[in-house]
Design a protein around this motif. Structure first.
Motif, PDB file in Angstrom:
ATOM      1  N   VAL A 283       0.844  -1.260   0.148  1.00 59.33           N
ATOM      2  CA  VAL A 283       0.012   0.065  -0.013  1.00 59.33           C
ATOM      3  C   VAL A 283       0.796   1.237   0.106  1.00 59.33           C
ATOM      4  N   LEU A 284       1.996   1.212   0.739  1.00 55.63           N
ATOM      5  CA  LEU A 284       2.637   2.550   0.868  1.00 55.63           C
ATOM      6  C   LEU A 284       3.459   2.744  -0.499  1.00 55.63           C
ATOM      7  N   LYS A 285       3.968   1.696  -1.195  1.00 54.08           N
ATOM      8  CA  LYS A 285       4.423   1.826  -2.780  1.00 54.08           C
ATOM      9  C   LYS A 285       3.336   2.395  -3.339  1.00 54.08           C
ATOM     10  N   GLN A 286       2.352   1.709  -3.487  1.00 53.44           N
ATOM     11  CA  GLN A 286       0.956   2.220  -4.242  1.00 53.44           C
ATOM     12  C   GLN A 286       0.816   3.654  -4.029  1.00 53.44           C
ATOM     13  N   GLY A 287       0.748   4.124  -2.875  1.00 51.82           N
ATOM     14  CA  GLY A 287       0.664   5.494  -2.508  1.00 51.82           C
ATOM     15  C   GLY A 287       1.846   6.257  -2.956  1.00 51.82           C
ATOM     16  N   GLY A 288       2.908   6.061  -3.299  1.00 54.48           N
ATOM     17  CA  GLY A 288       4.121   6.780  -3.681  1.00 54.48           C
ATOM     18  C   GLY A 288       4.886   7.308  -2.444  1.00 54.48           C
ATOM     19  N   TYR A 289       4.573   6.666  -1.244  1.00 54.34           N
ATOM     20  CA  TYR A 289       5.398   7.105  -0.065  1.00 54.34           C
ATOM     21  C   TYR A 289       6.968   6.796  -0.254  1.00 54.34           C
ATOM     22  N   THR A 290       7.576   7.919   0.031  1.00 50.86           N
ATOM     23  CA  THR A 290       9.196   8.039  -0.010  1.00 50.86           C
ATOM     24  C   THR A 290       9.745   8.257   1.429  1.00 50.86           C
ATOM     25  N   GLY A 291       9.039   8.158   2.543  1.00 50.71           N
ATOM     26  CA  GLY A 291       9.650   8.504   3.728  1.00 50.71           C
ATOM     27  C   GLY A 291      10.121   7.229   4.380  1.00 50.71           C
ATOM     28  N   TYR A 292      10.316   7.281   5.570  1.00 50.22           N
ATOM     29  CA  TYR A 292      10.981   6.259   6.423  1.00 50.22           C
ATOM     30  C   TYR A 292       9.763   5.429   7.018  1.00 50.22           C
ATOM     31  N   ILE A 293      10.396   4.048   7.379  1.00 48.84           N
ATOM     32  CA  ILE A 293       9.594   3.258   8.163  1.00 48.84           C
ATOM     33  C   ILE A 293      10.682   2.946   9.145  1.00 48.84           C
ATOM     34  N   CYS A 294      10.232   3.494  10.438  1.00 44.76           N
ATOM     35  CA  CYS A 294      10.941   3.409  11.570  1.00 44.76           C
ATOM     36  C   CYS A 294      10.786   2.031  12.589  1.00 44.76           C
ATOM     37  N   SER A 295      11.538   1.161  12.500  1.00 43.91           N
ATOM     38  CA  SER A 295      11.374   0.157  13.457  1.00 43.91           C
ATOM     39  C   SER A 295      10.941   0.498  14.782  1.00 43.91           C
ATOM     40  N   GLU A 296       9.827  -0.017  15.368  1.00 41.80           N
ATOM     41  CA  GLU A 296       9.382   0.072  16.793  1.00 41.80           C
ATOM     42  C   GLU A 296       9.174  -1.057  17.674  1.00 41.80           C
ATOM     43  N   TYR A 297      10.055  -1.538  18.059  1.00 40.21           N
ATOM     44  CA  TYR A 297       9.896  -3.055  18.860  1.00 40.21           C
ATOM     45  C   TYR A 297       9.336  -2.747  20.391  1.00 40.21           C
ATOM     46  N   GLU A 298       8.203  -3.348  20.430  1.00 40.96           N
ATOM     47  CA  GLU A 298       7.497  -3.133  21.640  1.00 40.96           C
ATOM     48  C   GLU A 298       7.088  -4.793  22.324  1.00 40.96           C
ATOM     49  N   GLY A 299       7.807  -5.793  21.980  1.00 43.08           N
ATOM     50  CA  GLY A 299       7.849  -7.047  22.358  1.00 43.08           C
ATOM     51  C   GLY A 299       8.542  -7.426  23.749  1.00 43.08           C
ATOM     52  N   ASN A 300       9.521  -6.436  23.890  1.00 42.66           N
ATOM     53  CA  ASN A 300      10.197  -6.600  25.287  1.00 42.66           C
ATOM     54  C   ASN A 300       9.631  -6.850  26.455  1.00 42.66           C
ATOM     55  N   ARG A 301       8.526  -6.112  26.648  1.00 42.54           N
ATOM     56  CA  ARG A 301       7.654  -6.014  27.721  1.00 42.54           C
ATOM     57  C   ARG A 301       6.698  -7.364  27.834  1.00 42.54           C
ATOM     58  N   TRP A 302       6.505  -8.129  26.858  1.00 40.59           N
ATOM     59  CA  TRP A 302       5.891  -9.332  26.667  1.00 40.59           C
ATOM     60  C   TRP A 302       6.529 -10.579  27.278  1.00 40.59           C
ATOM     61  N   ILE A 303       8.040 -10.403  27.254  1.00 44.05           N
ATOM     62  CA  ILE A 303       8.724 -11.493  27.086  1.00 44.05           C
ATOM     63  C   ILE A 303       9.667 -11.318  28.467  1.00 44.05           C
ATOM     64  N   GLU A 304      10.124 -10.170  29.043  1.00 46.53           N
ATOM     65  CA  GLU A 304      11.105 -10.150  30.054  1.00 46.53           C
ATOM     66  C   GLU A 304      10.821 -10.780  31.150  1.00 46.53           C
ATOM     67  N   ASP A 305       9.599 -11.338  31.657  1.00 46.19           N
ATOM     68  CA  ASP A 305       9.349 -12.121  32.688  1.00 46.19           C
ATOM     69  C   ASP A 305       9.932 -13.464  32.543  1.00 46.19           C
TER      70      ASP A 305
END
Length: 336
Positions: A283-305
């Motif tokens: 979809v982003l390609k279709q829309g001609g998006y040229t910006g960044y996709i910035c990784s945002e990892y939020e799995g840490n809080r679900w496994i740290e125990d």
């Protein structure tokens, strides 16, 4: 097929290691550079201790710019907070809200950022009032479209209408990919089971989510199944997450300038099992998006125990996935 979409990382992804003192700011920059993810996004409070209550010394800003230059990075976004409803025990008046946003515009400009991220709770009138100042500073203010909100939500439509009425190019959107949660994340389910949710109830909630059963019915059914505590908490997650359609980004693409690549886990096959990144990037390609996709990892809080958190490996896997989906050409081997 290649595209002009670029890869970046929100240093929020390394919050676990940063908090524990395992990664310095330079470690974060070096790690991103080694992955070829040269866009860097931050949450000011995490990267610059004391912000915004106290100012940031010039030496810290100089260190930032030194690392940007050393690793060939591009500052992308300063994700600012404006918790105006609980400010010093009182609501923050409109004028103070605008002044606070202007303060973050100044901070973003000091860091060389192109954008600052606004929390979705901020009223559009505040952002419109701050837009002329953002234009002066060469900054765009991007409201984060974050689950449970989405591009057809009345609050987001209200922002879109206000942005268009203002005619300001300094106002836009930052979609968070967590609003496209097509499956119940396995790491969530596993954590809830460890917290005491019976297997049969966890299985029911997972299936109900994928069948798009109304959250209130799921909560009622879990209660009737004898679920309580953690089981009701697991059912409650359905109120705040949904599988909205990535294609809805297309109508807003002219004002989408940055993307949060939210993810909860990347398996060994470089797949995020709950978020359809293949469809999202298409979809982003279709829309001609040229910006960044910035990784945002939020799995840490679900496994740290139960498991050692390795945010770096998780981000590396997502970056490898993004390279493939974007169509980034492989590095050319040097001749012997």
């Amino acid at each position: 097929m290649t595209s002009e979409i670029k890869r970046g990382v929100s240093l929020y992804s390394f919050q676990h290691e940063t908090f524990q003192g395992k990664m310095s700011l330079e470690d974060c920059f070096r790690t991103c550079a080694e992955m070829g993810a040269l866009g860097v996004e931050i949450i000011g409070e995490q990267t610059f201790w004391g912000w915004p209550e106290v100012g940031v010394e010039d030496a810290k800003i100089d260190e930032w710019h030194g690392l940007v230059a050393k690793y060939g990075a591009t500052p992308v976004s300063h994700d600012f907070m404006l918790d105006y409803k609980r400010y010093k025990g009182r609501p923050m008046p409109f004028e103070e809200q605008v002044a606070s946003v202007r303060k973050d515009i100044d901070f973003g400009a000091r860091l060389g950022m192109k954008y600052i991220r606004a929390l979705v709770s901020i009223a559009p009138e505040v952002l419109v009032a701050a837009a002329p100042y953002a234009e002066e500073k060469g900054i765009k203010i991007l409201i984060e479209v974050h689950a449970p909100l989405h591009f057809d939500h009345p609050w987001i439509i209200r922002h879109a209408e206000a942005f268009e009425k203002s005619s300001s190019d300094a106002l836009g959107f930052l979609p968070d990919m967590g609003m496209f949660l097509f499956k119940f994340p396995p790491v969530w389910k596993e954590r809830f089971i460890r917290n005491g949710v019976p297997q049969h109830i966890a299985d029911y909630i997972e299936t109900a989510y994928e069948d798009r059963v109304l959250s209130e019915y799921v909560i009622l059914n879990v209660r009737e199944m004898g679920g309580e505590g953690a089981a009701l908490g697991m059912a409650e997650t359905l109120r705040h997450n949904a599988a909205f359609e990535p294609k809805r980004m297309l109508d807003f693409m002219p004002r989408i300038h940055n993307v949060h690549g939210k993810f909860y886990q990347m398996d060994e096959d470089l797949v995020e099992p709950s978020i359809p990144y293949d469809e999202i990037v298409r979809v982003l390609k279709q829309g001609g998006y040229t910006g960044y996709i910035c990784s945002e990892y939020e799995g840490n809080r679900w496994i740290e125990d139960a498991h050692e958190v390795d945010s770096v490996e998780q981000v590396r896997r997502q970056q490898e996935m993004l390279k493939r989906l974007i169509g980034e050409p492989a590095p050319t081997a040097l001749a012997a």
